[in-house]
Motif scaffolding. Sequence first.
Motif, PDB file in Angstrom:
ATOM      1  N   VAL A   1      12.530   2.787  -3.231  1.00  0.00           N
ATOM      2  CA  VAL A   1      13.705   3.023  -2.393  1.00  0.00           C
ATOM      3  C   VAL A   1      13.332   3.874  -1.181  1.00  0.00           C
ATOM      4  O   VAL A   1      13.824   3.648  -0.064  1.00  0.00           O
ATOM      5  CB  VAL A   1      14.831   3.695  -3.208  1.00  0.00           C
ATOM      6  N   SER A   2      12.455   4.857  -1.370  1.00  0.00           N
ATOM      7  CA  SER A   2      12.014   5.683  -0.246  1.00  0.00           C
ATOM      8  C   SER A   2      11.274   4.847   0.800  1.00  0.00           C
ATOM      9  O   SER A   2      11.489   4.999   2.003  1.00  0.00           O
ATOM     10  CB  SER A   2      11.098   6.809  -0.740  1.00  0.00           C
ATOM     11  N   VAL A   3      10.386   3.964   0.324  1.00  0.00           N
ATOM     12  CA  VAL A   3       9.635   3.117   1.249  1.00  0.00           C
ATOM     13  C   VAL A   3      10.584   2.208   2.024  1.00  0.00           C
ATOM     14  O   VAL A   3      10.454   2.039   3.241  1.00  0.00           O
ATOM     15  CB  VAL A   3       8.584   2.274   0.491  1.00  0.00           C
TER      16      VAL A   3
ATOM     17  N   LEU B   1       0.831  -1.210   0.000  1.00  0.00           N
ATOM     18  CA  LEU B   1       0.000   0.000   0.000  1.00  0.00           C
ATOM     19  C   LEU B   1       0.863   1.256   0.000  1.00  0.00           C
ATOM     20  O   LEU B   1       0.525   2.248  -0.652  1.00  0.00           O
ATOM     21  CB  LEU B   1      -0.909  -0.006   1.238  1.00  0.00           C
ATOM     22  N   LEU B   2       1.971   1.215   0.718  1.00  0.00           N
ATOM     23  CA  LEU B   2       2.843   2.394   0.803  1.00  0.00           C
ATOM     24  C   LEU B   2       3.478   2.727  -0.550  1.00  0.00           C
ATOM     25  O   LEU B   2       3.800   3.894  -0.821  1.00  0.00           O
ATOM     26  CB  LEU B   2       3.947   2.157   1.842  1.00  0.00           C
ATOM     27  N   LEU B   3       3.665   1.716  -1.395  1.00  0.00           N
ATOM     28  CA  LEU B   3       4.295   1.944  -2.696  1.00  0.00           C
ATOM     29  C   LEU B   3       3.448   2.826  -3.608  1.00  0.00           C
ATOM     30  O   LEU B   3       3.943   3.377  -4.585  1.00  0.00           O
ATOM     31  CB  LEU B   3       4.572   0.606  -3.384  1.00  0.00           C
ATOM     32  N   ALA B   4       2.160   2.975  -3.287  1.00  0.00           N
ATOM     33  CA  ALA B   4       1.302   3.857  -4.081  1.00  0.00           C
ATOM     34  C   ALA B   4       1.567   5.324  -3.759  1.00  0.00           C
ATOM     35  O   ALA B   4       1.114   6.213  -4.491  1.00  0.00           O
ATOM     36  CB  ALA B   4      -0.166   3.520  -3.823  1.00  0.00           C
ATOM     37  N   LYS B   5       2.298   5.580  -2.675  1.00  0.00           N
ATOM     38  CA  LYS B   5       2.498   6.957  -2.224  1.00  0.00           C
ATOM     39  C   LYS B   5       3.960   7.392  -2.205  1.00  0.00           C
ATOM     40  O   LYS B   5       4.252   8.554  -1.919  1.00  0.00           O
ATOM     41  CB  LYS B   5       1.906   7.121  -0.822  1.00  0.00           C
ATOM     42  N   ALA B   6       4.877   6.463  -2.473  1.00  0.00           N
ATOM     43  CA  ALA B   6       6.298   6.821  -2.457  1.00  0.00           C
ATOM     44  C   ALA B   6       7.066   5.827  -3.318  1.00  0.00           C
ATOM     45  O   ALA B   6       6.578   4.735  -3.631  1.00  0.00           O
ATOM     46  CB  ALA B   6       6.838   6.811  -1.028  1.00  0.00           C
TER      47      ALA B   6
ATOM     48  N   GLY C   1      16.286  11.604  -6.859  1.00  0.00           N
ATOM     49  CA  GLY C   1      15.270  12.616  -7.131  1.00  0.00           C
ATOM     50  C   GLY C   1      13.952  12.413  -6.423  1.00  0.00           C
ATOM     51  O   GLY C   1      12.996  13.167  -6.661  1.00  0.00           O
ATOM     52  N   ALA C   2      13.855  11.426  -5.526  1.00  0.00           N
ATOM     53  CA  ALA C   2      12.599  11.169  -4.816  1.00  0.00           C
ATOM     54  C   ALA C   2      12.390  12.216  -3.725  1.00  0.00           C
ATOM     55  O   ALA C   2      13.338  12.807  -3.214  1.00  0.00           O
ATOM     56  CB  ALA C   2      12.628   9.773  -4.194  1.00  0.00           C
ATOM     57  N   THR C   3      11.143  12.445  -3.394  1.00  0.00           N
ATOM     58  CA  THR C   3      10.802  13.347  -2.292  1.00  0.00           C
ATOM     59  C   THR C   3      10.043  12.570  -1.235  1.00  0.00           C
ATOM     60  O   THR C   3       9.399  11.546  -1.532  1.00  0.00           O
ATOM     61  CB  THR C   3       9.938  14.515  -2.790  1.00  0.00           C
ATOM     62  N   LEU C   4      10.088  13.043  -0.006  1.00  0.00           N
ATOM     63  CA  LEU C   4       9.388  12.368   1.068  1.00  0.00           C
ATOM     64  C   LEU C   4       7.873  12.499   0.883  1.00  0.00           C
ATOM     65  O   LEU C   4       7.389  13.557   0.477  1.00  0.00           O
ATOM     66  CB  LEU C   4       9.788  12.958   2.421  1.00  0.00           C
ATOM     67  N   PRO C   5       7.127  11.460   1.184  1.00  0.00           N
ATOM     68  CA  PRO C   5       5.656  11.550   1.088  1.00  0.00           C
ATOM     69  C   PRO C   5       5.102  12.383   2.233  1.00  0.00           C
ATOM     70  O   PRO C   5       5.857  12.923   3.058  1.00  0.00           O
ATOM     71  CB  PRO C   5       5.226  10.084   1.189  1.00  0.00           C
TER      72      PRO C   5
END
Length: 350
Positions: free
Chosen positions: A32-34, A24-29, A205-209
């Motif tokens: 690698v961030s998750v 579920l978290l992968l839909a929002k970040a 280049g990822a940003t925090l959710p």
Amino acid sequence: MHKGVFYALMAATLFGASTPFAKLLLAKASPVSVAGLLYLGSGLGLLLWYVLRATLSRKEEGETTGLKRQDLPWLSGAVVAGGIAGPVLLMLGLSMTAASSAALLLNMEGVLTAMLAWFVFRENFDRRIFIGMLLIVAAGILLSWEQTPALGVPWGALAIIGACLCWAIDNNLTRKISASDAVQIAGIKGLVAGTVNLLIAMIMGATLPDATTVLMAGIVGFCGYGLSLVLFVLALRHLGTARTGAYFSAAPFVGAAISLLMLGDRPGITFCLAAILMGTGIWLHLTEHHEHEHEHEAMEHAHEHVHDEHHQHEHDFAWDGKQPHAHAHRHLPMVHAHAHYPDIHHRHGH
């Protein structure tokens, strides 16, 4: 129930339950961030536990189970393999694979853990355990085949199997230091792995959710990775690597069951057949009995213990009689026979 078995099954339950929530978290970040947030949540939660325990507990003189300098190479290898590479591969695999099938594919961790333990680290095994592992391998192959696209390679399944290999290396390296403080080991892994993975995500280049997602990831990470790893280290101490991996194979069934209920995944015939094969393999492991005459060589180490037949020693500090307790102690050579696992006291040849 043997306490090592209890630790392994509880670790499996917590880790297995975390898989559908991570999906579920992968839909929002990003993956690698998750991975970074899960491990950082694990590390921060265990750091708080470690500090509170040290503040509230009063240890007797001589009581210590902390990591030593000679433990650091084993811990470093475990962190890189299981804390950095493994979670990233898992999140990438989850992003391309149904959560229920991904959960069952995670059974390959137990197989690969056992293979390394048997053939690289020379832990003993018998025909019953070997057959059980073959059944789990067959189930993993079935699930990988089910994930094969019409054209191309099942990258999602391969990424998850790659994560399992990383964790198998991690498990075998962690066994080398499993007599040490389990909270300290798991906490260091979480803090280092979480920080590194988040840095990698930022570089990419990822940003925090949003804050809610970060908090949810922290809670899932603390329960599914932190507490689970503490229990897993305790199981390694009491069962050895291959047996702990076998009991831990129950984890994917927990994750698959939750995925089917929560995410609406629909199992096919292949999924059901794989579940039967894996269940049979786990049953063979759970019903193992290993007993023979064996020799204990002289050794010295530190861990929590009671004064059972393996711990008949004097104390070089004032002891109030409390058990269990922890301190450096020496084992004298002895020969006897009883049912046992390849724990930290039974790493003998056969």
